[in-house]
Enzyme design. Structure first.
Site, short mmCIF file in Angstrom:
data_model
loop_
_atom_site.label_atom_id
_atom_site.label_comp_id
_atom_site.label_asym_id
_atom_site.label_seq_id
_atom_site.Cartn_x
_atom_site.Cartn_y
_atom_site.Cartn_z
N GLY A 46 0.81 -1.22 0.00
CA GLY A 46 0.00 0.00 0.00
C GLY A 46 0.84 1.26 0.00
N CYS A 47 1.88 1.27 0.81
CA CYS A 47 2.74 2.46 0.91
C CYS A 47 3.51 2.68 -0.39
CB CYS A 47 3.67 2.34 2.10
SG CYS A 47 2.77 2.34 3.68
N THR A 48 3.91 1.59 -1.05
CA THR A 48 4.59 1.71 -2.33
C THR A 48 3.65 2.28 -3.38
OG1 THR A 48 6.09 -0.10 -1.78
CG2 THR A 48 5.83 0.43 -4.12
#
Length: 157
Positions: A46-48
């Protein structure tokens, strides 16, 4: 838990280390609007996705007068590897003691698979050129967040 920020409130100033170990302060961005986004952990799916969306939108955000700062509780070494692996073109800042996340209301109780714990709440705060909160969004979804943010800022259409 620190209360969440609301539009019109002064944005808490901060100084954090970037992936290269240099100090970056919010006051360095006075005179420009700044998107300060908080994400839980570098190199997770998700953060990527969210970071790459900001990367891909950076030039158009900058053309509209916005800078971008990403903040997570990760150490500088992990941020450096993340920025390098994904070709990120904006500062990633290390908030290991989560003091800045707390000041911005982006640290608090989370629930996952029935377990309750303290952690980083995916959040975005837009600070105007004078240092005032223009927009504050909490519990945002990683996928589609930048598109929604652009819409909320009236940058598209």
């Amino acid at each position: 838990m620190q209360e969440r920020l609301t539009p019109g409130a002064p944005a808490p100033d901060f100084t954090l280390q970037n992936a290269a170990g240099q100090s970056v302060s919010l006051r360095d961005f006075r005179g420009r609007s700044t998107v300060v986004y908080f994400y839980p952990a570098a190199s997770t799916p998700g953060c990527t996705k969210e970071a790459c969306d900001f990367r891909d939108s950076l030039s158009s955000l900058q053309e509209a007068g916005y800078e971008v700062l990403g903040i997570s509780p990760d150490p500088q070494s992990k941020l450096a590897a993340f920025a390098d692996a994904e070709g990120l073109n904006f500062p990633l800042l290390s908030d290991e003691d989560h003091a800045v996340a707390e000041a911005y209301g982006a640290w608090g109780e989370k629930k996952n698979y029935g377990r309750t714990y303290e952690g980083l709440i995916r959040s975005t705060v837009v600070v105007d050129a004078g240092g005032t909160v223009a927009l504050a969004q909490y519990n945002v979804r990683a996928t589609g967040h930048v598109t929604k943010l652009r819409r909320d800022l009236k940058l598209d259409g």
